[in-house]
Structures are given as C-alpha cells and as structure tokens.
Scaffold this motif. Structure first.
Motif, PDB file in Angstrom:
ATOM      1  N   MET A   1     -42.735  32.850  60.175  1.00 50.72           N
ATOM      2  CA  MET A   1     -42.254  31.803  59.294  1.00 50.72           C
ATOM      3  C   MET A   1     -41.976  32.359  57.897  1.00 50.72           C
ATOM      4  SD  MET A   1     -41.614  28.655  59.476  1.00 50.72           S
ATOM      5  CE  MET A   1     -41.524  27.146  58.656  1.00 50.72           C
ATOM      6  N   LEU A   2     -42.853  33.257  57.422  1.00 51.10           N
ATOM      7  CA  LEU A   2     -42.676  33.855  56.115  1.00 51.10           C
ATOM      8  C   LEU A   2     -41.402  34.699  56.072  1.00 51.10           C
ATOM      9  CD1 LEU A   2     -43.883  34.219  53.322  1.00 51.10           C
ATOM     10  CD2 LEU A   2     -45.115  36.207  54.208  1.00 51.10           C
ATOM     11  N   GLN A   3     -41.101  35.377  57.169  1.00 46.59           N
ATOM     12  CA  GLN A   3     -39.892  36.199  57.234  1.00 46.59           C
ATOM     13  C   GLN A   3     -38.638  35.342  57.120  1.00 46.59           C
ATOM     14  OE1 GLN A   3     -40.358  38.310  60.891  1.00 46.59           O
ATOM     15  NE2 GLN A   3     -41.550  39.968  59.957  1.00 46.59           N
ATOM     16  N   ILE A   4     -38.673  34.153  57.648  1.00 47.02           N
ATOM     17  CA  ILE A   4     -37.512  33.257  57.553  1.00 47.02           C
ATOM     18  C   ILE A   4     -37.275  32.863  56.103  1.00 47.02           C
ATOM     19  CG2 ILE A   4     -36.646  30.972  58.181  1.00 47.02           C
ATOM     20  CD1 ILE A   4     -38.080  31.320  60.867  1.00 47.02           C
ATOM     21  N   PHE A   5     -38.356  32.532  55.389  1.00 48.16           N
ATOM     22  CA  PHE A   5     -38.230  32.161  53.988  1.00 48.16           C
ATOM     23  C   PHE A   5     -37.767  33.348  53.143  1.00 48.16           C
ATOM     24  CE2 PHE A   5     -41.379  28.711  55.002  1.00 48.16           C
ATOM     25  CZ  PHE A   5     -40.459  27.679  54.876  1.00 48.16           C
ATOM     26  N   GLU A   6     -38.275  34.529  53.435  1.00 49.28           N
ATOM     27  CA  GLU A   6     -37.845  35.723  52.711  1.00 49.28           C
ATOM     28  C   GLU A   6     -36.367  36.001  52.964  1.00 49.28           C
ATOM     29  OE1 GLU A   6     -40.445  38.816  54.002  1.00 49.28           O
ATOM     30  OE2 GLU A   6     -42.032  38.255  52.584  1.00 49.28           O
TER      31      GLU A   6
ATOM     32  N   ALA B   1     -34.343  33.474  51.079  1.00 52.61           N
ATOM     33  CA  ALA B   1     -34.355  33.770  49.640  1.00 52.61           C
ATOM     34  C   ALA B   1     -33.406  34.923  49.315  1.00 52.61           C
ATOM     35  CB  ALA B   1     -35.777  34.096  49.186  1.00 52.61           C
ATOM     36  N   VAL B   2     -33.378  35.948  50.168  1.00 53.07           N
ATOM     37  CA  VAL B   2     -32.472  37.083  49.955  1.00 53.07           C
ATOM     38  C   VAL B   2     -31.020  36.621  50.061  1.00 53.07           C
ATOM     39  CG1 VAL B   2     -31.668  39.253  50.958  1.00 53.07           C
ATOM     40  CG2 VAL B   2     -34.112  38.859  50.633  1.00 53.07           C
ATOM     41  N   ILE B   3     -30.722  35.815  51.058  1.00 53.74           N
ATOM     42  CA  ILE B   3     -29.353  35.317  51.228  1.00 53.74           C
ATOM     43  C   ILE B   3     -28.957  34.430  50.058  1.00 53.74           C
ATOM     44  CG2 ILE B   3     -27.914  33.801  52.650  1.00 53.74           C
ATOM     45  CD1 ILE B   3     -29.334  34.982  55.098  1.00 53.74           C
ATOM     46  N   ALA B   4     -29.860  33.565  49.606  1.00 49.09           N
ATOM     47  CA  ALA B   4     -29.573  32.694  48.459  1.00 49.09           C
ATOM     48  C   ALA B   4     -29.356  33.517  47.190  1.00 49.09           C
ATOM     49  CB  ALA B   4     -30.707  31.691  48.260  1.00 49.09           C
TER      50      ALA B   4
ATOM     51  N   LEU C   1     -28.407  36.691  46.972  1.00 47.54           N
ATOM     52  CA  LEU C   1     -27.160  37.433  47.121  1.00 47.54           C
ATOM     53  C   LEU C   1     -25.952  36.521  46.932  1.00 47.54           C
ATOM     54  CD1 LEU C   1     -26.300  40.320  47.685  1.00 47.54           C
ATOM     55  CD2 LEU C   1     -26.218  39.762  50.107  1.00 47.54           C
ATOM     56  N   SER C   2     -26.037  35.305  47.412  1.00 48.10           N
ATOM     57  CA  SER C   2     -24.951  34.340  47.241  1.00 48.10           C
ATOM     58  C   SER C   2     -24.762  33.994  45.773  1.00 48.10           C
ATOM     59  CB  SER C   2     -25.222  33.074  48.033  1.00 48.10           C
ATOM     60  OG  SER C   2     -25.253  33.353  49.411  1.00 48.10           O
ATOM     61  N   LEU C   3     -25.853  33.803  45.052  1.00 52.93           N
ATOM     62  CA  LEU C   3     -25.749  33.518  43.617  1.00 52.93           C
ATOM     63  C   LEU C   3     -25.162  34.704  42.860  1.00 52.93           C
ATOM     64  CD1 LEU C   3     -29.092  31.645  42.905  1.00 52.93           C
ATOM     65  CD2 LEU C   3     -26.784  30.706  42.843  1.00 52.93           C
ATOM     66  N   TYR C   4     -25.578  35.907  43.255  1.00 49.39           N
ATOM     67  CA  TYR C   4     -25.088  37.115  42.600  1.00 49.39           C
ATOM     68  C   TYR C   4     -23.581  37.288  42.824  1.00 49.39           C
ATOM     69  CZ  TYR C   4     -24.888  42.024  41.207  1.00 49.39           C
ATOM     70  OH  TYR C   4     -24.586  43.196  40.578  1.00 49.39           O
ATOM     71  N   LEU C   5     -23.098  36.897  43.988  1.00 49.30           N
ATOM     72  CA  LEU C   5     -21.689  37.104  44.342  1.00 49.30           C
ATOM     73  C   LEU C   5     -20.820  35.877  44.109  1.00 49.30           C
ATOM     74  CD1 LEU C   5     -22.140  39.196  47.589  1.00 49.30           C
ATOM     75  CD2 LEU C   5     -21.473  40.006  45.324  1.00 49.30           C
ATOM     76  N   ILE C   6     -21.288  34.897  43.360  1.00 51.41           N
ATOM     77  CA  ILE C   6     -20.488  33.698  43.095  1.00 51.41           C
ATOM     78  C   ILE C   6     -19.114  34.036  42.511  1.00 51.41           C
ATOM     79  CG2 ILE C   6     -20.332  31.711  41.518  1.00 51.41           C
ATOM     80  CD1 ILE C   6     -23.146  31.014  42.251  1.00 51.41           C
ATOM     81  N   PRO C   7     -19.002  34.927  41.502  1.00 50.30           N
ATOM     82  CA  PRO C   7     -17.663  35.238  40.980  1.00 50.30           C
ATOM     83  C   PRO C   7     -16.714  35.796  42.052  1.00 50.30           C
ATOM     84  CG  PRO C   7     -19.325  36.030  39.472  1.00 50.30           C
ATOM     85  CD  PRO C   7     -20.037  35.583  40.708  1.00 50.30           C
ATOM     86  N   SER C   8     -17.234  36.648  42.920  1.00 50.92           N
ATOM     87  CA  SER C   8     -16.399  37.224  43.983  1.00 50.92           C
ATOM     88  C   SER C   8     -15.980  36.155  44.989  1.00 50.92           C
ATOM     89  CB  SER C   8     -17.162  38.319  44.710  1.00 50.92           C
ATOM     90  OG  SER C   8     -17.528  39.331  43.810  1.00 50.92           O
ATOM     91  N   ILE C   9     -16.899  35.280  45.317  1.00 53.00           N
ATOM     92  CA  ILE C   9     -16.589  34.213  46.269  1.00 53.00           C
ATOM     93  C   ILE C   9     -15.544  33.270  45.684  1.00 53.00           C
ATOM     94  CG2 ILE C   9     -17.584  32.218  47.456  1.00 53.00           C
ATOM     95  CD1 ILE C   9     -20.239  33.872  47.576  1.00 53.00           C
ATOM     96  N   GLU C  10     -15.687  32.929  44.392  1.00 55.86           N
ATOM     97  CA  GLU C  10     -14.706  32.052  43.746  1.00 55.86           C
ATOM     98  C   GLU C  10     -13.330  32.705  43.671  1.00 55.86           C
ATOM     99  OE1 GLU C  10     -16.175  30.876  39.973  1.00 55.86           O
ATOM    100  OE2 GLU C  10     -17.627  29.479  40.815  1.00 55.86           O
ATOM    101  N   ALA C  11     -13.287  33.985  43.328  1.00 56.48           N
ATOM    102  CA  ALA C  11     -12.006  34.685  43.243  1.00 56.48           C
ATOM    103  C   ALA C  11     -11.317  34.706  44.600  1.00 56.48           C
ATOM    104  CB  ALA C  11     -12.210  36.106  42.728  1.00 56.48           C
ATOM    105  N   ASP C  12     -12.086  34.933  45.649  1.00 54.34           N
ATOM    106  CA  ASP C  12     -11.516  34.944  46.985  1.00 54.34           C
ATOM    107  C   ASP C  12     -11.064  33.544  47.402  1.00 54.34           C
ATOM    108  OD1 ASP C  12     -10.815  36.282  49.414  1.00 54.34           O
ATOM    109  OD2 ASP C  12     -12.547  35.307  50.346  1.00 54.34           O
TER     110      ASP C  12
END
Length: 110
Positions: free
Chosen positions: A1-6, A9-12, A14-25
């Motif tokens: 269960m802890l691995q799922i949350f981790e 969290a990593v995906i979230a 990474l998604s926040l970090y790549l928001i400019p790239s996602i918006e540009a695309d």
C-alpha cells in the motif's frame, strides 16, 4: 500500500514539474521541444520553470514577426533618409565655407 502512495506521489510531482511542457504540447506550440528542454534542464531552478511556463503561454504568431519586421524596415528607412538629409546639409555648409557653392548649396549660402 505504501508503494502505491509513493508511486502516486512521484507521478504527481513529475506531472507538476512538467506542466509547462504539457501545456506547450497541448497548445501545439511551435517551440514545444525547446520549452520541454528548458523545463527539464532548468526547471529545478524555479526561475527556469516559470520561464518555461511563461514561454508555453506566450502566443507564437507569425503576425508578430511580420509586424516587427515592418517596424524595423520603416525605422531603418527613416534613419537612412535622415542621414542623407543631414549629410547633404553638412556638405552644403562646408561648400559655403569654402566659398565655392554649387547649385544645391546656393540657397543655403545666401
């Protein structure tokens, strides 16, 4: 269960970090690859992330480029014509000093 949350969290993160790239695309920005590179390489500096975000939001329009080119041409034309007029006046004044006025300088020497 802890691995799922981790993993979530990593995906979230990474998604926040790549928001400019996602918006540009998503906007089909013509500089999407460059925005992504700036985001990945300089996004960790926070300034780079905001720069990539601003660049992704900026409208890339050919009309802006053509308007800038027209302004440059008209400014260059005005500067060039003003230099010609200034040079002609200077030449006429020099000819008046030399006491050998030509046809163009006769009106300025009187």
């Amino acid at each position: 269960m802890l691995q799922i949350f981790e993993g979530a969290a990593v995906i979230a993160g990474l998604s926040l970090y790549l928001i400019p790239s996602i918006e540009a695309d998503a906007r089909n920005h013509s500089d999407a690859l460059a925005i992504t590179l700036v985001n990945i390489l300089l996004g960790w500096t926070i300034v780079g992330w905001f720069a990539a975000r601003a660049w992704a939001h900026r409208r890339h329009d050919e009309r802006l480029l053509s308007r800038a080119a027209r302004k440059f041409r008209s400014t260059a034309g005005r500067i060039t014509s003003q230099k010609i007029v200034d040079h002609t006046k200077l030449r006429a004044v020099q000819e008046c000093r030399d006491k050998t006025p030509r046809r163009a300088a006769t009106t300025l020497c009187s």
